[in-house]
Design a protein around this motif. Structure first.
Motif, PDB file in Angstrom:
ATOM      1  N   ILE A 164     -90.622 -33.764   9.964  1.00  0.00           N
ATOM      2  CA  ILE A 164     -90.747 -34.134   8.548  1.00  0.00           C
ATOM      3  C   ILE A 164     -89.438 -33.895   7.789  1.00  0.00           C
ATOM      4  N   LEU A 165     -88.726 -32.824   8.148  1.00  0.00           N
ATOM      5  CA  LEU A 165     -87.492 -32.501   7.427  1.00  0.00           C
ATOM      6  C   LEU A 165     -86.299 -33.314   7.907  1.00  0.00           C
ATOM      7  N   LEU A 166     -86.263 -33.653   9.184  1.00  0.00           N
ATOM      8  CA  LEU A 166     -85.082 -34.327   9.725  1.00  0.00           C
ATOM      9  C   LEU A 166     -85.145 -35.849   9.617  1.00  0.00           C
ATOM     10  N   LEU A 167     -86.338 -36.422   9.760  1.00  0.00           N
ATOM     11  CA  LEU A 167     -86.431 -37.887   9.701  1.00  0.00           C
ATOM     12  C   LEU A 167     -85.912 -38.467   8.371  1.00  0.00           C
ATOM     13  N   PRO A 168     -86.257 -37.892   7.218  1.00  0.00           N
ATOM     14  CA  PRO A 168     -85.758 -38.471   5.956  1.00  0.00           C
ATOM     15  C   PRO A 168     -84.239 -38.439   5.811  1.00  0.00           C
ATOM     16  N   LEU A 169     -83.543 -37.634   6.642  1.00  0.00           N
ATOM     17  CA  LEU A 169     -82.084 -37.619   6.546  1.00  0.00           C
ATOM     18  C   LEU A 169     -81.498 -38.993   6.862  1.00  0.00           C
ATOM     19  N   ALA A 170     -82.168 -39.713   7.763  1.00  0.00           N
ATOM     20  CA  ALA A 170     -81.699 -41.062   8.087  1.00  0.00           C
ATOM     21  C   ALA A 170     -81.802 -41.971   6.864  1.00  0.00           C
ATOM     22  N   THR A 171     -82.891 -41.813   6.120  1.00  0.00           N
ATOM     23  CA  THR A 171     -83.061 -42.619   4.906  1.00  0.00           C
ATOM     24  C   THR A 171     -82.033 -42.251   3.842  1.00  0.00           C
ATOM     25  N   VAL A 172     -81.736 -40.947   3.750  1.00  0.00           N
ATOM     26  CA  VAL A 172     -80.709 -40.505   2.802  1.00  0.00           C
ATOM     27  C   VAL A 172     -79.378 -41.163   3.119  1.00  0.00           C
ATOM     28  N   LEU A 173     -79.091 -41.296   4.421  1.00  0.00           N
ATOM     29  CA  LEU A 173     -77.849 -41.951   4.831  1.00  0.00           C
ATOM     30  C   LEU A 173     -77.817 -43.402   4.333  1.00  0.00           C
ATOM     31  N   PHE A 174     -78.977 -44.054   4.398  1.00  0.00           N
ATOM     32  CA  PHE A 174     -79.063 -45.420   3.894  1.00  0.00           C
ATOM     33  C   PHE A 174     -78.768 -45.479   2.398  1.00  0.00           C
ATOM     34  N   VAL A 175     -79.285 -44.508   1.662  1.00  0.00           N
ATOM     35  CA  VAL A 175     -79.096 -44.502   0.204  1.00  0.00           C
ATOM     36  C   VAL A 175     -77.623 -44.315  -0.139  1.00  0.00           C
ATOM     37  N   TYR A 236     -69.296 -56.337   3.692  1.00  0.00           N
ATOM     38  CA  TYR A 236     -70.706 -56.010   3.537  1.00  0.00           C
ATOM     39  C   TYR A 236     -71.370 -55.811   4.902  1.00  0.00           C
ATOM     40  N   VAL A 237     -71.064 -56.703   5.859  1.00  0.00           N
ATOM     41  CA  VAL A 237     -71.640 -56.602   7.206  1.00  0.00           C
ATOM     42  C   VAL A 237     -71.168 -55.322   7.895  1.00  0.00           C
ATOM     43  N   LEU A 238     -69.914 -54.931   7.648  1.00  0.00           N
ATOM     44  CA  LEU A 238     -69.387 -53.706   8.260  1.00  0.00           C
ATOM     45  C   LEU A 238     -70.205 -52.490   7.811  1.00  0.00           C
ATOM     46  N   LEU A 239     -70.464 -52.402   6.498  1.00  0.00           N
ATOM     47  CA  LEU A 239     -71.278 -51.287   6.004  1.00  0.00           C
ATOM     48  C   LEU A 239     -72.702 -51.373   6.538  1.00  0.00           C
ATOM     49  N   SER A 240     -73.246 -52.597   6.545  1.00  0.00           N
ATOM     50  CA  SER A 240     -74.605 -52.771   7.057  1.00  0.00           C
ATOM     51  C   SER A 240     -74.683 -52.414   8.531  1.00  0.00           C
ATOM     52  N   GLY A 241     -73.626 -52.738   9.289  1.00  0.00           N
ATOM     53  CA  GLY A 241     -73.607 -52.432  10.710  1.00  0.00           C
ATOM     54  C   GLY A 241     -73.538 -50.947  11.010  1.00  0.00           C
ATOM     55  N   LEU A 242     -73.036 -50.153  10.082  1.00  0.00           N
ATOM     56  CA  LEU A 242     -72.977 -48.704  10.292  1.00  0.00           C
ATOM     57  C   LEU A 242     -74.356 -48.062  10.212  1.00  0.00           C
ATOM     58  N   LEU A 243     -75.287 -48.722   9.528  1.00  0.00           N
ATOM     59  CA  LEU A 243     -76.587 -48.117   9.303  1.00  0.00           C
ATOM     60  C   LEU A 243     -77.385 -47.949  10.593  1.00  0.00           C
ATOM     61  N   TRP A 244     -77.427 -48.998  11.405  1.00  0.00           N
ATOM     62  CA  TRP A 244     -78.292 -48.974  12.586  1.00  0.00           C
ATOM     63  C   TRP A 244     -77.801 -47.988  13.650  1.00  0.00           C
ATOM     64  N   PRO A 245     -76.506 -47.919  13.976  1.00  0.00           N
ATOM     65  CA  PRO A 245     -76.071 -46.862  14.897  1.00  0.00           C
ATOM     66  C   PRO A 245     -76.350 -45.460  14.362  1.00  0.00           C
ATOM     67  N   ALA A 246     -76.176 -45.292  13.027  1.00  0.00           N
ATOM     68  CA  ALA A 246     -76.458 -43.982  12.435  1.00  0.00           C
ATOM     69  C   ALA A 246     -77.937 -43.636  12.585  1.00  0.00           C
ATOM     70  N   MET A 247     -78.813 -44.630  12.396  1.00  0.00           N
ATOM     71  CA  MET A 247     -80.244 -44.401  12.557  1.00  0.00           C
ATOM     72  C   MET A 247     -80.585 -44.039  14.002  1.00  0.00           C
ATOM     73  N   THR A 248     -80.012 -44.759  14.965  1.00  0.00           N
ATOM     74  CA  THR A 248     -80.258 -44.481  16.384  1.00  0.00           C
ATOM     75  C   THR A 248     -79.819 -43.061  16.743  1.00  0.00           C
ATOM     76  N   LEU A 249     -78.660 -42.651  16.222  1.00  0.00           N
ATOM     77  CA  LEU A 249     -78.157 -41.311  16.482  1.00  0.00           C
ATOM     78  C   LEU A 249     -79.103 -40.248  15.917  1.00  0.00           C
ATOM     79  N   CYS A 250     -79.572 -40.467  14.689  1.00  0.00           N
ATOM     80  CA  CYS A 250     -80.484 -39.497  14.072  1.00  0.00           C
ATOM     81  C   CYS A 250     -81.780 -39.370  14.866  1.00  0.00           C
TER      82      CYS A 250
END
Length: 582
Positions: A164-175, A236-250
């Motif tokens: 519960i505490l760690l999963l939302p960190l991925a969403t924070v990264l998106f924000v 824009y695509v570069l920033l968007s592309g950073l999201l998915w690897p970051a999510m996979t890592l989390c």
């Protein structure tokens, strides 16, 4: 997010469908959260060796049944929320179009056509994506997270807190990344508007481009704008592309931590294998919703940027509008200008028109002559309230035009502008534009008066011939004659001819004038013309110079003054004499 407030009236309009969609999403989330529980029971039964084939069939049937129910719930949820997003997009587009048509011409002087088209298409699409897939995904993510969190806490609070505490960190990264994405997306949309405007202007002005052999130059300019648009999109695509690897890592780090801590608990006997499998199932179950929640943030950034652009139009109030309690025009057509003045800019000291005062009785004709830029067209624009005077009054039938119902005022005016605009519709519809009921006899009459009948044989379908975009398939003279026929078709009380015969040859102009004299009888008519021969028979003539009336009177009276008008008349006679000698 102040820009999201723009959606509140539309969301309220469809609140029942949206609330029902959220309710269905909650039921679907509860059903989804039950599947790992069934899986735990099956794994523990297998681990304990107390399972039979009928029990395995029961567990398998339960999982299949839950999957079917979950699928039905998700289908119903999408049908409710996604369909509502299209309804809202439709309402937004209708309101946006309605507002655009109600705005005054000053607004269109400040915005390019391509940019407005981008708002009507790309920006609306971004808002719909946010309301449809975005809200649908967010509802699934949040409700599934809540349902799974409750069940995980009941099984093992420590592991549950880790998830519960760690999963939302991925969403924070998106924000965090999303705020930067919104800024770039706004620039992307602005550049798309520039690109659309460039293309639209080139297509509309293709004759001029080819006449001046500017194809290569225009291609170079378009290429530069296009490359700018590409570069912004790549950022824009570069920033968007950073999201998915970051999510996979989390998610990978969280799964490893669960396996490490949970494995030690299984070894210590404080956690069963089934419960560990249940936690991993919840982690897998929550992985997609967390990605969806991040995507929702992505879509929300795009929507906020688009709503900001849409809000600029929807919140803008037209500068020209009917008063709260409008008066209806009497319909006689008497006109009076009382000390009228217009500034080039509402706050500037440069005047386009100043101290204009004259009276035109109903049924009489007025001619306005003067050099280019003297303010002739600006003067007649005041009658239909294209803009309002900064000082003074424009009065029709004894009433200030600002007190009259705007639509009724404009319906009593037939206007032929300098540049005739035709729509991509049949010629008949162009002539009858703005007329609710077409009288065949009237249509035939106005075509004859405008001498458009002379060219009908050139059109393959006659009046049914489709006119090209902006009238590109017609010559300048033909377009002016269509505009004359259109103005006469309305049978207006006030007729305005703004240099309406400038593109027509002298012989045809004389024929049109002969027909117009009968049409002008009984109508209040204002004629702007460069040729004195066109206006010499009018009841009154005004000579404008630098926005002021310098001479006023009949043709004979102005000749007797031997001033500007007389000089213009002599130059025209001399030019005609030289033309005859040649």
């Amino acid at each position: 997010m102040p820009h999201l407030r723009l959606l509140v009236p539309y969301l309220r309009r469809y609140r029942r469908r949206l609330l029902l969609g959220v309710l269905v999403a909650a039921l679907g989330a509860a059903v989804s959260a039950l599947a790992p529980l069934v899986l735990r029971m099956a794994v523990d039964s297998v681990a304990n060796g107390h399972i039979s084939p009928p029990q395995l069939l029961w567990f398998g049937g339960a999982l299949i049944g839950l999957a079917v129910i979950d699928g039905v719930m998700k289908f119903a949820q999408r049908m409710l929320i996604a369909v509502t997003s299209y309804y809202i997009e439709n309402d937004l587009r209708a309101d946006l179009f309605d507002r655009l048509l109600s705005l005054d011409q000053a607004f269109y002087h400040q915005h390019y056509t391509g940019d407005l088209m981008a708002r009507m298409t790309n920006d609306l699409s971004a808002v719909r994506q946010f309301l449809g897939p975005g809200l649908n995904g967010a509802a699934t993510a949040l409700l599934t997270f809540l349902a799974a969190a409750v069940l995980m806490l009941l099984v093992q609070p420590l592991l549950a807190l880790i998830v519960i505490l760690l999963l939302p960190l991925a969403t924070v990264l998106f924000v965090v990344i999303g705020s930067r994405m919104r800024q770039i997306f706004h620039r992307v949309q602005d550049q798309f508007g520039v690109l659309s405007t460039r293309a639209q202007e080139n297509f509309a002005g293709i004759r001029t481009i080819k006449a001046f052999a500017q194809e290569e130059a225009e291609v170079a300019v378009f290429t530069a704008d296009n490359e700018r648009y590409r570069d912004l999109n790549l950022r824009y695509v570069l920033l968007s592309g950073l999201l998915w690897p970051a999510m996979t890592l989390c998610l990978g780090l969280i799964a490893a931590l669960i396996l490490l801590v949970g494995g030690r608990m299984v070894a210590a006997g404080t956690l069963t294998v089934g419960e560990l499998v249940q936690f991993n199932a919840y982690l897998a179950l929550l992985a997609f919703p967390m990605i969806m929640l991040g995507w929702m943030v992505n879509l929300s950034q795009q929507a906020i940027a688009s709503l900001e652009r849409l809000g600029e139009v929807l919140r803008r109030q037209p500068a020209i509008a009917s008063p709260p309690v409008p008066r209806q025009p009497a319909g006689h057509g008497a006109i009076e200008f009382r000390n009228v003045g217009i500034r080039a800019d509402h706050s500037a000291d440069h005047w386009l028109l100043r101290d204009l005062s004259f009276t035109l009785p109903a049924g009489k004709t007025l001619a306005i002559v003067g050099a280019t830029g003297a303010g002739k067209t600006t003067l007649v624009h005041l009658l239909g309230r294209v803009r309002d005077p900064d000082v003074g009054q424009v009065v029709v039938d004894g009433v200030d035009v600002r007190e009259l119902d705007l639509a009724a005022l404009r319906r009593m005016i037939g206007y032929v502008p300098q540049e005739s605009f035709l729509f991509s519709i049949p010629l008949r519809d162009n002539v009858s534009f703005g007329v609710e009921t077409i009288d065949p006899a009237r249509l035939e009459h106005v075509i004859a008066v405008s001498r458009l009948v002379n060219d009908l044989d050139q059109f393959p379908g006659g009046l049914a011939t489709m006119v090209g975009e902006r009238g590109v398939t017609l010559s300048g003279g033909q377009k002016q004659r269509v505009a004359i026929a259109r103005a006469l078709m309305r049978d207006p009380r006030i007729l305005i001819l703004d240099d309406a015969l400038s593109s027509v040859d002298t012989h045809t102009a004389a024929q049109i004038l002969a027909g117009l004299r009968a049409e002008m009888a009984g109508r209040t008519t204002i004629i702007i013309a460069q040729r004195i021969a066109t206006v010499r028979d009018t009841d009154q003539i005004i000579v404008l110079d630098e926005g002021r009336i310098v001479e006023q009177g009949s043709h004979q009276a102005l000749l007797a003054l031997n001033g500007r008008y007389a000089a213009m008349y002599r130059r025209e006679l001399l030019a005609a004499e030289l033309e005859r000698e040649e």
